[in-house]
Design an enzyme around this catalytic site. Structure first.
Site, PDB file in Angstrom:
ATOM      1  N   TRP A 358       0.841  -1.212   0.000  1.00 45.67           N
ATOM      2  CA  TRP A 358       0.000   0.000   0.000  1.00 45.67           C
ATOM      3  C   TRP A 358       0.869   1.253   0.000  1.00 45.67           C
ATOM      4  O   TRP A 358       0.408   2.349  -0.299  1.00 45.67           O
ATOM      5  CB  TRP A 358      -0.951   0.005   1.218  1.00 45.67           C
ATOM      6  CG  TRP A 358      -0.294   0.277   2.550  1.00 45.67           C
ATOM      7  CD1 TRP A 358       0.718  -0.454   3.116  1.00 45.67           C
ATOM      8  CD2 TRP A 358      -0.575   1.343   3.471  1.00 45.67           C
ATOM      9  NE1 TRP A 358       1.070   0.086   4.331  1.00 45.67           N
ATOM     10  CE2 TRP A 358       0.281   1.183   4.578  1.00 45.67           C
ATOM     11  CE3 TRP A 358      -1.484   2.393   3.477  1.00 45.67           C
ATOM     12  CZ2 TRP A 358       0.271   2.051   5.684  1.00 45.67           C
ATOM     13  CZ3 TRP A 358      -1.495   3.257   4.584  1.00 45.67           C
ATOM     14  CH2 TRP A 358      -0.623   3.077   5.666  1.00 45.67           C
ATOM     15  N   GLU A 489       1.003  -1.867  13.024  1.00 43.30           N
ATOM     16  CA  GLU A 489       1.079  -3.337  13.081  1.00 43.30           C
ATOM     17  C   GLU A 489       1.461  -3.854  14.470  1.00 43.30           C
ATOM     18  O   GLU A 489       1.583  -5.066  14.654  1.00 43.30           O
ATOM     19  CB  GLU A 489       2.070  -3.843  12.028  1.00 43.30           C
ATOM     20  CG  GLU A 489       1.552  -3.626  10.616  1.00 43.30           C
ATOM     21  CD  GLU A 489       2.546  -4.023   9.526  1.00 43.30           C
ATOM     22  OE1 GLU A 489       3.738  -4.195   9.841  1.00 43.30           O
ATOM     23  OE2 GLU A 489       2.124  -4.151   8.352  1.00 43.30           O
ATOM     24  N   LYS A 601       3.553   1.682  16.195  1.00 37.52           N
ATOM     25  CA  LYS A 601       4.642   1.530  15.226  1.00 37.52           C
ATOM     26  C   LYS A 601       4.698   2.715  14.253  1.00 37.52           C
ATOM     27  O   LYS A 601       5.754   3.213  13.906  1.00 37.52           O
ATOM     28  CB  LYS A 601       4.424   0.228  14.455  1.00 37.52           C
ATOM     29  CG  LYS A 601       5.496  -0.097  13.437  1.00 37.52           C
ATOM     30  CD  LYS A 601       5.192  -1.409  12.728  1.00 37.52           C
ATOM     31  CE  LYS A 601       6.274  -1.766  11.737  1.00 37.52           C
ATOM     32  NZ  LYS A 601       5.920  -2.907  10.890  1.00 37.52           N
TER      33      LYS A 601
END
Ligand code: BGC
Length: 763
Positions: A358, A489, A601
C-alpha cells in the site's frame, strides 16, 4: 543510529573501511535504473559480511510459504525478488594471493562515494596484501539510465611496489542464491554458459515462474592507459563465464579493465532473442570508452534532476538526505513500464520481496504526480486496475461475494503473497489507500475521465468489500468492523480500528459520488459499466446506511479519535520514558509485550488525519497529535514523514524538523538498525512529502495548487520545481518570502498563504 557517512550536498561518502558498516554501505550505495539494480558489493572477492545483490525488475520467484501453523486462505507463496547473475565480478590474484580487503595486511586508504548527480559509484583504495604487494585500486561503475540494459565498470590496479605476476579474472556468475530463501533452494536453472573472445554469456531461467535472464560481457584492457591486446583465457564453467588476463606487473604500472555487461530478460524479449540482444548490447557498448558511455548516462540523470531536484540552502545534512531519497526513488521506478511497481526496498536488498505494498498508493503516488509526466502516476493506478480480477478472486477465497475485491497486502502479479494471518487477512485498510489514490490522482490532475475509464470499477469492487466486511451491531445500533489490523502493526486483531472504519466509510461515500459523476459525464459508459459490474441500485442504499451509521470510536474527554475499542485501557507511557536499551522494541521485546503495550509503530489515527485533514479542525488535529505522537516509536519507515507533515501544519517547528531528518536520513544514519537489509525506498517518497507538503505546505484547494511555507529555521531557502496539470512551476521559498514562477504552461491561479494569485502565461 550511526553517523559515519560524510555529509556532502551531492555525494554519499564513506572514507574508512569498517567491516561492520559494509552491509549498510552496500545498501546505501546501490545503483539502479528502474530496470535493474545492483548493491554496492565489491567487484573482487570479499570474505567479510556482505549481502550480494543484483536484481532485474519484475523477475521474481514464488517461494513456498513457510509458516508455523497453516491457515485457510493463506497464499501458497511469498514472491521474492531474485538475486540474479553476478555481473560485476572481477577477481584479482597477486602472486597467488587473492585481493580481499577483509584479509589484507594494511589499509592505507579507503574511500567510496556515490555521486548522485551522475549516478556513479566509485571507490579508491590503497592496500598492502599479506605478501607485501602494495596496490591501489580505483573503480567506477554505473548502470545506465540511457541504455537501461547496460552496466559498465572501469577497474584500475596500480602496483605501488610490486613486481610479479597478477591475474585479473572478469566473470559472469549465475551460481547465486537468495539469503532469504525459505527452503535454501536455488531459484535459477542455469541453461547456458559460453566463453569466447568477445562473446561471454550466461543464461538462466527461474524455476516455477520461468523468467529467463541473459547476461553478455565484453572486457577491454588498457596498459598504462594504452590499449593492450595480449590474449586472454576464456573459461566456461557450468554456471559461469570468465575471461582471465595474466601478466607481469611492475612497480608504477597501471592496468585498467573496462567491463561491459548487457542484461536482458524475457520480461522484454522472446526467449530466443535474449542472447543475441544481450550480446548485441555489449558488443555495441564496447566500441565506446567508459567515459563516453558515462556521458550519456549523466545526461539522462541530468534530465531527471532538472525536473525533480530540491535545493535546500544552509543545511548540508538535509540537502544530502533529500537528494539521496529522490535519487533512490528514480533508480527504483522510472514509470516507463506499467507492469512494474515500487518495492519497499527497491533494488537495494531482498527483504519485502520487491513486491508492491500500500506504500505505493499512500506515499509514492504524490511524488510521481508532481515530478514526472502524468502517465507515470496513471501507470501506477492502472497497475491496480489490471489486478482487479485477482483482487476479486482473493476476496472470494476469504468468503466475500458479488464482485467484492480485497487487494493483496503484498503482491507481484495481483495475487496475495503475504503470509502472516494478522496482516494478510486483517490489514485490510490497504483497500482504502488504493481508493484514496484514485481520488488523489483526480484531485491533482483534474483527469475525471479516469473514473469512467478505469477507476470506477476498482472503487465499486472495493466498496462491495467494505459493505460485506462491516456488521451491524445490535448493541450499538451502528456498523462495526471486527478483527482488523490497522496501519499500526503493533496491534493485531482489534475491533473498530478508527482509521479502517473511517477510510471504509469514506470509500463508500466517494464511490457513490464517483458513480453519479460518471452518470453525469458519460451516460453511455455509465450504463456499460453498470452492466459489466452487474450493479444493483439497492447497493448504494446499503452503502449510504453504512456511511450514516458507521461506528467511529472516540474519547470525548480527551477530544481524540480512539485508535480502536478500549485503547485507553492500556497503560499510556510516553516513548521518552522508555529506556533507550529497549529500542527498537521490535528487536528487543517479545511480540506479546509489544501487543499489550501502548506503543505505536506508525501513524494510524494520524494517517487518517493526514489523508482527510480538511474533515477535521485544528483543535482536533492538535489533540490527536499531542496524544498519539508521544507514544509512537516510529519503527516503520513510513511513520516520521506523516508526523512531520502534521507537525508543520501545527507549527511545531522543532518536531517537524526532527521528523524530517528522521525520515530523510533514516537509511543514511541507520535509525532503525536495519539498513543492511536494504534501503527504505517507499518511505523516501515520504521524505519528499515532508518537504513539499510539510515545509512547503503544498495542497490542492478548490482545484488550485496552494502553498503555505513554513521552513525550519535551520534552512536559508528551499527551492523546487513542481508539475501541476499543464504547468511547470519553480518555487523558491525563504523564511519570510516566496517566489513562484510559471516556467511553462498557461496562466494559472494559485493560492499562497490563503491568497489567490494569478501567475501569467509563460512568454
Ligand atoms: C509497515 C507497513 C509497510 C511495510 C512495507 C511495514 O513495516 O508497517 O505499513 O507497508 O513495512 O514498507
Amino acid at each position: 543510529m550511526k553517523d559515519y557517512i560524510i555529509k556532502d550536498e551531492w555525494k554519499i561518502i564513506e572514507d574508512k573501511y569498517v567491516a561492520e558498516h559494509n552491509q549498510i554501505t552496500e545498501s546505501l550505495l546501490s545503483i539502479g535504473n528502474g530496470k535493474m539494480g545492483q548493491r554496492a558489493n565489491y567487484e573482487e572477492q570479499y570474505s567479510g559480511p556482505s549481502l550480494r545483490g543484483s536484481y532485474v525488475a519484475g523477475v521474481y520467484y514464488p517461494d513456498k510459504t513457510r509458516v508455523g501453523w497453516w491457515k485457510n486462505g493463506y497464499p501458497e507463496y511469498f514472491a521474492k525478488v531474485l538475486n540474479s547473475c553476478n555481473w560485476i565480478g572481477i577477481d584479482i590474484t597477486v602472486d597467488g594471493e587473492p585481493l580481499d580487503i577483509a584479509k589484507v595486511k594494511v589499509i592505507h586508504e579507503f574511500y567510496r562515494e556515490l555521486d548522485m548527480k551522475q549516478g556513479l559509484l566509485s571507490r579508491r583504495m590503497d592496500v598492502t596484501l599479506q605478501n607485501d604487494a602494495r596496490l591501489s585500486i580505483d573503480s567506477r561503475r554505473f548502470v545506465s539510465m540511457h541504455n537501461d540494459e547496460l552496466g559498465v565498470i572501469e577497474y584500475s590496479i596500480t602496483s605501488k611496489n610490486y613486481n610479479g605476476p597478477i591475474t585479473i579474472d572478469s566473470y559472469l556468475d549465475f551460481d547465486v542464491v537468495n539469503q532469504d530463501s525459505n527452503y535454501d533452494e536455488q531459484f535459477w536453472n542455469v541453461e547456458q554458459s559460453m566463453a569466447e573472445t568477445g562473446n561471454h554469456y550466461v543464461q538462466a531461467s527461474t524455476k516455477k515462474t520461468n523468467y529467463t535472464v541473459g547476461v553478455g560481457m565484453e572486457n577491454r584492457i588498457l596498459w598504462n592507459g594504452k590499449p593492450h591486446n595480449q590474449s586472454t583465457e576464456q573459461i566456461a564453467h557450468p554456471k559461469k563465464s570468465s575471461e582471465k588476463f595474466s601478466h607481469h606487473i611492475s612497480e608504477g604500472d597501471t592496468i585498467t579493465l573496462c567491463k561491459y555487461a548487457g542484461i536482458t530478460s524475457s520480461m522484454n524479449y522472446e526467449v530466443n532473442n535474449i542472447k543475441s540482444k544481450a550480446l548485441q548490447i555489449v558488443n555495441h557498448a564496447a566500441n565506446y570508452t567508459f567515459d563516453e558511455l558515462l556521458a550519456n548516462h549523466v545526461r539522462a540523470w541530468s534530465d531527471i534532476w532538472e525536473m525533480c531536484d530540491i535545493k535546500i540552502e544552509g543545511d548540508v545534512s538535509a540537502q544530502q538526505a533529500i537528494r539521496f531519497n529522490i535519487f533512490q526513488l528514480y533508480q527504483t521506478y522510472t514509470g516507463q513500464d506499467d507492469r512494474l511497481n515500487i518495492g519497499p526496498k527497491g533494488f537495494t536488498g531482498e527483504k519485502y520481496g520487491g513486491s508492491t505494498y500500500w506504500d505505493t498508493e499512500a506515499y509514492c503516488l504524490p511524488f510521481y504526480l508532481s515530478t514526472a509526466d502524468e502517465t507515470v502516476a496513471k501507470n501506477l493506478l492502472i497497475y491496480r486496475y489490471k489486478h482487479l480480477d485477482k483482487a476479486i478472486e482473493n476476496a472470494e477465497k476469504l468468503g466475500f461475494t458479488c464482485g467484492a475485491a480485497l487487494y493483496p497486502m503484498v503482491t507481484m502479479t495481483g495475487e496475495e503473497c503475504h503470509n502472516e494471518w494478522e496482516i494478510t487477512f486483517e490489514e485490510i485498510h490497504r483497500n482504502g489507500a488504493i481508493a484514496y489514490a484514485i481520488y488523489d490522482y483526480i484531485r491533482y490532475t483534474g483527469d475525471k475521465s479516469y473514473l469512467s475509464e478505469y477507476g470506477l470499477e476498482v472503487l465499486v469492487a472495493i466498496s462491495r468489500f467494505w459493505a460485506q466486511r462491516v456488521n451491524w451491531s445490535q448493541r450499538r445500533e451502528q456498523y462495526v468492523m471486527l478483527g482488523v489490523t490497522g496501519p499500526n502493526e503493533y496491534e493485531n486483531n482489534v475491533n473498530n480500528n478508527w482509521y479502517t472504519n473511517y477510510i471504509a466509510s469514506w470509500c463508500l461515500q466517494y464511490t457513490m459520488e464517483a458513480i453519479s459523476l460518471v452518470k453525469e459525464e458519460n451516460i453511455d459508459r455509465y450504463h456499460e459499466l453498470m452492466k459489466k459490474m452487474d450493479f444493483a441500485t439497492g447497493e448504494t442504499k446499503k452503502w449510504q446506511h453504512i456511511v450514516d451509521n458507521m461506528y467511529l470510536p472516540q474519547d470525548d474527554t480527551l477530544g481524540i479519535c480512539l485508535q480502536q475499542d478500549n485503547f485507553l485501557d492500556k497503560e499510556i507511557i510516553p516513548v521518552a520514558d522508555l529506556d533507550k536499551k529497549h529500542r527498537p522494541i521490535n528487536q528487543n521485546w517479545s511480540w506479546d509485550r509489544i501487543l499489550r503495550s501502548c506503543f505505536i509503530k506508525q501513524a494510524d489515527v494520524l494517517q487518517g488525519f493526514y489523508f482527510f485533514e480538511d474533515h477535521f479542525d485544528e483543535d482536533a488535529h492538535r489533540k490527536n497529535y499531542e496524544f498519539y505522537e508521544p507514544i509512537t516509536v516510529h519503527e516503520s519507515s513510513l511513520s516520521p514523514c506523516v508526523h512531520g507533515i502534521l507537525a508543520s501544519k501545527l507549527d511545531m517547528e522543532d518536531k517537524a524538523y526532527e521528523m524530517y531528518l528522521r525520515t530523510a536520513r533514516l537509511d543514511l544514519d541507520d535509525y532503525n538498525n536495519d539498513t543492511e537489509d536494504g534501503c527504505h525506498i517507499t518511505s523516501m517518497a515520504g521524505t519528499w512529502l515532508a518537504i513539499i507538503k510539510g515545509f512547503g505546505g503544498q495542497r490542492i484547494i478548490d482545484d488550485k495548487i496552494s502553498f503555505a511555507p513554513n521552513l525550519p529555521s535551520q534552512w536559508n531557502s528551499l527551492s523546487f520545481k513542481i508539475k501541476f496539470r499543464e504547468n511547470l512551476l519553480q518555487v523558491n521559498m525563504k523564511m519570510d518570502s516566496s517566489e513562484i514562477i510559471n516556467l511553462a504552461g498557461p496562466q494559472l491561479e494559485i493560492i499562497h498563504n490563503g491568497n489567490n494569485i494569478i501567475l501569467p502565461k509563460t512568454a
